[in-house]
Enzyme design. Sequence first.
Site, PDB file in Angstrom:
ATOM      1  N   GLU A 113       0.896   5.495   0.346  1.00  0.00           N
ATOM      2  CA  GLU A 113       0.180   7.222   0.431  1.00  0.00           C
ATOM      3  C   GLU A 113       0.916   8.062  -0.398  1.00  0.00           C
ATOM      4  O   GLU A 113       2.221   7.837  -0.513  1.00  0.00           O
ATOM      5  CB  GLU A 113       0.146   7.348   2.050  1.00  0.00           C
ATOM      6  CG  GLU A 113      -0.360   6.667   3.130  1.00  0.00           C
ATOM      7  CD  GLU A 113      -1.815   6.289   2.828  1.00  0.00           C
ATOM      8  OE1 GLU A 113      -2.448   7.062   2.369  1.00  0.00           O
ATOM      9  OE2 GLU A 113      -2.479   5.296   3.238  1.00  0.00           O
ATOM     10  N   ASP A 116      -6.100  18.324   1.416  1.00  0.00           N
ATOM     11  CA  ASP A 116      -6.991  16.933   1.537  1.00  0.00           C
ATOM     12  C   ASP A 116      -6.406  15.784   1.765  1.00  0.00           C
ATOM     13  O   ASP A 116      -6.827  14.812   2.475  1.00  0.00           O
ATOM     14  CB  ASP A 116      -8.020  16.791   0.180  1.00  0.00           C
ATOM     15  CG  ASP A 116      -8.851  18.194   0.142  1.00  0.00           C
ATOM     16  OD1 ASP A 116      -9.296  18.777   1.207  1.00  0.00           O
ATOM     17  OD2 ASP A 116      -9.450  18.266  -1.116  1.00  0.00           O
ATOM     18  N   HIS A 126      -5.120   6.726   7.544  1.00  0.00           N
ATOM     19  CA  HIS A 126      -4.625   5.832   6.507  1.00  0.00           C
ATOM     20  C   HIS A 126      -3.217   5.705   6.774  1.00  0.00           C
ATOM     21  O   HIS A 126      -2.623   6.846   6.824  1.00  0.00           O
ATOM     22  CB  HIS A 126      -4.945   6.180   4.927  1.00  0.00           C
ATOM     23  CG  HIS A 126      -6.245   6.046   4.777  1.00  0.00           C
ATOM     24  ND1 HIS A 126      -6.866   5.023   3.625  1.00  0.00           N
ATOM     25  CD2 HIS A 126      -7.582   6.670   4.918  1.00  0.00           C
ATOM     26  CE1 HIS A 126      -8.117   5.013   3.561  1.00  0.00           C
ATOM     27  NE2 HIS A 126      -8.470   6.203   4.481  1.00  0.00           N
ATOM     28  N   ASP A 157      -2.493  -0.610   6.511  1.00  0.00           N
ATOM     29  CA  ASP A 157      -3.486  -0.985   5.353  1.00  0.00           C
ATOM     30  C   ASP A 157      -3.021  -2.223   4.947  1.00  0.00           C
ATOM     31  O   ASP A 157      -3.855  -3.001   4.295  1.00  0.00           O
ATOM     32  CB  ASP A 157      -3.618   0.259   4.394  1.00  0.00           C
ATOM     33  CG  ASP A 157      -4.605   1.354   4.812  1.00  0.00           C
ATOM     34  OD1 ASP A 157      -5.001   1.334   6.073  1.00  0.00           O
ATOM     35  OD2 ASP A 157      -4.901   2.207   4.305  1.00  0.00           O
ATOM     36  N   HIS A 210      -4.022  11.063   5.424  1.00  0.00           N
ATOM     37  CA  HIS A 210      -2.819  10.071   5.918  1.00  0.00           C
ATOM     38  C   HIS A 210      -2.262  10.853   7.318  1.00  0.00           C
ATOM     39  O   HIS A 210      -1.527  10.027   8.037  1.00  0.00           O
ATOM     40  CB  HIS A 210      -1.748  10.005   4.852  1.00  0.00           C
ATOM     41  CG  HIS A 210      -1.466  10.916   4.175  1.00  0.00           C
ATOM     42  ND1 HIS A 210      -0.717  12.076   4.653  1.00  0.00           N
ATOM     43  CD2 HIS A 210      -1.551  11.338   2.733  1.00  0.00           C
ATOM     44  CE1 HIS A 210      -0.509  12.818   3.756  1.00  0.00           C
ATOM     45  NE2 HIS A 210      -1.073  12.435   2.345  1.00  0.00           N
ATOM     46  N   ASP A 259       0.835  -1.377  -0.084  1.00  0.00           N
ATOM     47  CA  ASP A 259      -0.133  -0.013   0.016  1.00  0.00           C
ATOM     48  C   ASP A 259       0.969   1.166  -0.149  1.00  0.00           C
ATOM     49  O   ASP A 259       1.877   1.323   0.439  1.00  0.00           O
ATOM     50  CB  ASP A 259      -0.989  -0.038   1.079  1.00  0.00           C
ATOM     51  CG  ASP A 259      -1.933   1.142   1.116  1.00  0.00           C
ATOM     52  OD1 ASP A 259      -2.934   1.379   0.252  1.00  0.00           O
ATOM     53  OD2 ASP A 259      -1.874   2.126   2.006  1.00  0.00           O
TER      54      ASP A 259
END
Length: 234
Positions: free
Chosen positions: A10, A53, A153, A158, A58, A8
């Site tokens: 970010e 945003d 997140h 994740d 995160h 995963d």
Amino acid sequence: MSRQIFLDTETTGLSPENGDRIIEIGCVEMLSRRLSGNNRHFYLNPERRNHEDAVKIHGLTDEFLADKPKFAVVADELMEYLAGAEIIIHNAAFDVGFLDAELKRLQRPRFAEQVGAVTDSLTMAREMFPGKSNSLDALCKRLEVDNASRTLHGALLDAGLLAEVYIRMTRGQNSLVIDAGAASGGAIAVADIDLRQFALPVIEPSDDERQAHEAVLAELDKVSGGKTLWRAMA
């Protein structure tokens, strides 16, 4: 031994074409459907500012990332670790798009050309649960995977949740445990036991227990209108 890695990322935003960059990568390794504990986790300096945003999702601020290594510094370690494995990603097109952009900056081959295979768990989920929400949070809830610690997140968190979701979607086992044997490279020996050597005691019910059991059966027969099968079979 099959090797799968749940990955995963970010990012600073949603578009690698517009210059957004990866700021975190989390990888969780599974060998023959058991977690090995041989994971990887990187925070990265994206060399640009985060979108507001994105930070709300995160929580990784520009200040936090300022002293972290650039992707070019970790690229060798990351790609050597991923080489030959099946990489499982939720919404793979998103993460692979960013990874391809980072690799292109270093004049390296595309991501899929450097790993064994790429599997999109989102596609799997949509086939299993058509018409339903198949976000990672939704799958955790549907498959009873504990994601209570997921307030923001995080790539490594994740990836670990995705591993748990995947193993339940593929019905191999209900939960994951660290395989100490796999992590150390050894094997766990289990001795064969001849069960014929054991004499299993059979405990007969007392008269009072028989009567109580018959009373329960009679009540069930009465409630069902005489449709209980054991009466007919008797």
